[in-house]
Design a protein around this motif. Structure first.
Motif, mmCIF file in Angstrom:
data_model
loop_
_atom_site.group_PDB
_atom_site.id
_atom_site.type_symbol
_atom_site.label_atom_id
_atom_site.label_comp_id
_atom_site.label_asym_id
_atom_site.label_seq_id
_atom_site.Cartn_x
_atom_site.Cartn_y
_atom_site.Cartn_z
ATOM 1 N N ASN A 8 -4.462 2.820 -0.020
ATOM 2 C CA ASN A 8 -4.161 1.827 1.003
ATOM 3 C C ASN A 8 -3.615 0.518 0.452
ATOM 4 O O ASN A 8 -3.418 -0.432 1.199
ATOM 5 C CB ASN A 8 -5.404 1.550 1.850
ATOM 6 C CG ASN A 8 -5.795 2.766 2.687
ATOM 7 O OD1 ASN A 8 -4.934 3.538 3.095
ATOM 8 N ND2 ASN A 8 -7.074 2.930 2.905
ATOM 9 N N ASP A 10 -0.775 -1.690 -0.583
ATOM 10 C CA ASP A 10 0.675 -1.757 -0.444
ATOM 11 C C ASP A 10 1.231 -2.823 -1.393
ATOM 12 O O ASP A 10 0.489 -3.405 -2.189
ATOM 13 C CB ASP A 10 1.074 -2.018 1.010
ATOM 14 C CG ASP A 10 0.567 -3.354 1.539
ATOM 15 O OD1 ASP A 10 0.148 -4.216 0.747
ATOM 16 O OD2 ASP A 10 0.606 -3.544 2.776
ATOM 17 N N HIS A 11 2.538 -3.077 -1.296
ATOM 18 C CA HIS A 11 3.167 -4.020 -2.226
ATOM 19 C C HIS A 11 2.648 -5.451 -2.041
ATOM 20 O O HIS A 11 2.600 -6.219 -2.997
ATOM 21 C CB HIS A 11 4.695 -3.955 -2.100
ATOM 22 C CG HIS A 11 5.230 -4.527 -0.829
ATOM 23 N ND1 HIS A 11 5.192 -3.860 0.370
ATOM 24 C CD2 HIS A 11 5.798 -5.729 -0.580
ATOM 25 C CE1 HIS A 11 5.718 -4.616 1.317
ATOM 26 N NE2 HIS A 11 6.106 -5.757 0.769
#
Length: 157
Positions: A8, A10-11
């Motif tokens: 889960n 993200d960037h």
């Protein structure tokens, strides 16, 4: 961290983690500004990362040399005894030596690897004596670090 927590990220979470690894003393507002989020959105993400166990507290990096701990030694240990009682005693011994800053059970020619910091060789010898007195060991090999080229690097997120 659970596998689900890792999936889960993200960037934007990764950017928050990189900023915090570089300087965990930054305020939440400063982190938000660096990653380009609103302050509330950043705060919610940081809370979620803490609750997921991805962020586990905050620490301070200390300068070993300025603290008089200029000697770093990697100690490799091999044992013949792998019984639960021996392991319990060995762990208790190693974890009771504050100069041991990293302690791993490893695969290969040795069973354990320790990273030890000391003031000098005499100080290391005292640590070494405590180590070998604490549990029966087959082989103990020490490697003196001459230079820390990359030490305590940030995790690749």
């Amino acid at each position: 961290m659970t596998q689900d927590a890792a999936k889960n990220i993200d960037h934007i979470d990764a950017a928050i983690l990189r900023v915090l690894q570089r300087d965990a003393a930054l305020s939440q507002r400063e982190v938000a500004d660096e990653v380009g989020l609103s302050h509330n959105a950043c705060w919610r993400r940081m809370v979620r990362l803490r609750e997921a166990g991805v962020i586990q507290g905050q620490t301070v990096r200390l300068d070993l040399t300025r603290l008089g701990l200029g000697l770093t030694v990697f100690v490799m240990v091999r044992t013949r005894d792998h019984s639960p009682d021996w392991l319990k005693q060995f762990r208790r011994t190693v974890l009771g030596i504050e100069n041991v800053i990293d302690f791993f059970r490893i695969a290969g020619d040795y069973d354990y690897m320790l990273k030890i910091v000391a003031r000098d060789m005499n100080d290391f010898d005292l640590v070494y004596q405590r180590l070998i007195e604490g549990a029966a060991l087959e082989t103990v090999t020490s490697y003196i670090a001459m230079e820390a080229i990359a030490d305590r690097r940030d995790l690749p997120v």
